[in-house]
Scaffold this motif. Structure first.
Motif, mmCIF file in Angstrom:
data_model
loop_
_atom_site.group_PDB
_atom_site.id
_atom_site.type_symbol
_atom_site.label_atom_id
_atom_site.label_comp_id
_atom_site.label_asym_id
_atom_site.label_seq_id
_atom_site.Cartn_x
_atom_site.Cartn_y
_atom_site.Cartn_z
ATOM 1 N N LYS A 12 0.783 -1.150 0.135
ATOM 2 C CA LYS A 12 -0.037 0.063 -0.004
ATOM 3 C C LYS A 12 1.013 1.195 0.153
ATOM 4 N N LYS A 15 -0.235 7.907 -1.062
ATOM 5 C CA LYS A 15 -0.538 8.550 -2.254
ATOM 6 C C LYS A 15 0.608 9.892 -2.441
ATOM 7 N N GLU A 18 3.793 7.205 -5.374
ATOM 8 C CA GLU A 18 4.077 6.158 -6.321
ATOM 9 C C GLU A 18 5.108 6.049 -7.404
ATOM 10 N N ARG A 45 1.209 -2.743 -10.882
ATOM 11 C CA ARG A 45 0.554 -1.566 -10.451
ATOM 12 C C ARG A 45 -0.961 -1.838 -10.479
ATOM 13 N N PRO A 47 -4.990 -1.005 -8.435
ATOM 14 C CA PRO A 47 -5.910 0.597 -8.512
ATOM 15 C C PRO A 47 -5.509 1.529 -7.535
ATOM 16 N N GLN A 48 -5.844 2.737 -7.524
ATOM 17 C CA GLN A 48 -5.541 3.792 -6.580
ATOM 18 C C GLN A 48 -6.918 3.791 -5.631
ATOM 19 N N TYR A 52 -4.324 5.464 -0.585
ATOM 20 C CA TYR A 52 -2.933 4.558 -1.054
ATOM 21 C C TYR A 52 -3.110 4.262 -2.502
ATOM 22 N N SER A 53 -1.976 3.877 -3.062
ATOM 23 C CA SER A 53 -1.989 2.845 -4.472
ATOM 24 C C SER A 53 -1.776 1.736 -4.032
ATOM 25 N N TYR A 55 0.140 -1.902 -5.035
ATOM 26 C CA TYR A 55 1.201 -2.612 -5.883
ATOM 27 C C TYR A 55 1.570 -3.798 -5.284
#
Length: 120
Positions: A12, A15, A18, A45, A47-48, A52-53, A55
């Motif tokens: 995670k 934001k 990335e 990679r 979803p956003q 968080y994004s 990975y």
């Protein structure tokens, strides 16, 4: 017949972090190919989310024993020696997930079934 093993870590990434996260992974020295049983590695990679994004690192091994050998190797220690330097990039610890492969379907339609795997 012994089946393949897939090891995954979910990250995670905070934001705005990335690009820094990707740079760490894409520029780091690779040691996986030095270890017996390594098949392939993928950095994914996802979803956003709001905070968080997502990975994931996705590694395919010939067997679970080969993966476990990697975790005890000098190559593993070399790959992870600076991991703690990047903690501000993450929301929490990576989440490990390991999977025994029960079936593989190839592009030509060939199905490979590992019949000696029993549920835990």
């Amino acid at each position: 017949m012994s089946g393949a093993y897939i090891a995954m870590n979910r990250f995670k990434v905070l934001k705005g972090s990335e690009a820094a996260f990707e740079q760490v992974w894409l520029s780091r020295e690779v040691h996986l190919h030095k270890v017996p049983g390594f098949v392939s590695f993928h950095l994914l990679r996802g979803p956003q989310m709001e905070e968080y994004s997502l990975y994931s690192s996705h590694t395919v091994w010939r067997s679970r024993a080969d993966f476990e050998g990697w975790t005890r190797s000098q190559a593993f220690r070399d790959s992870h020696k600076n991991a703690g330097e990047h903690k501000p990039l993450y929301a929490g610890h990576p989440q490990f997930e390991g999977f025994d492969v029960l079936q593989t379907v190839l592009q030509d339609g060939t199905r490979i079934i590992t019949d000696d795997q029993t549920p835990a």
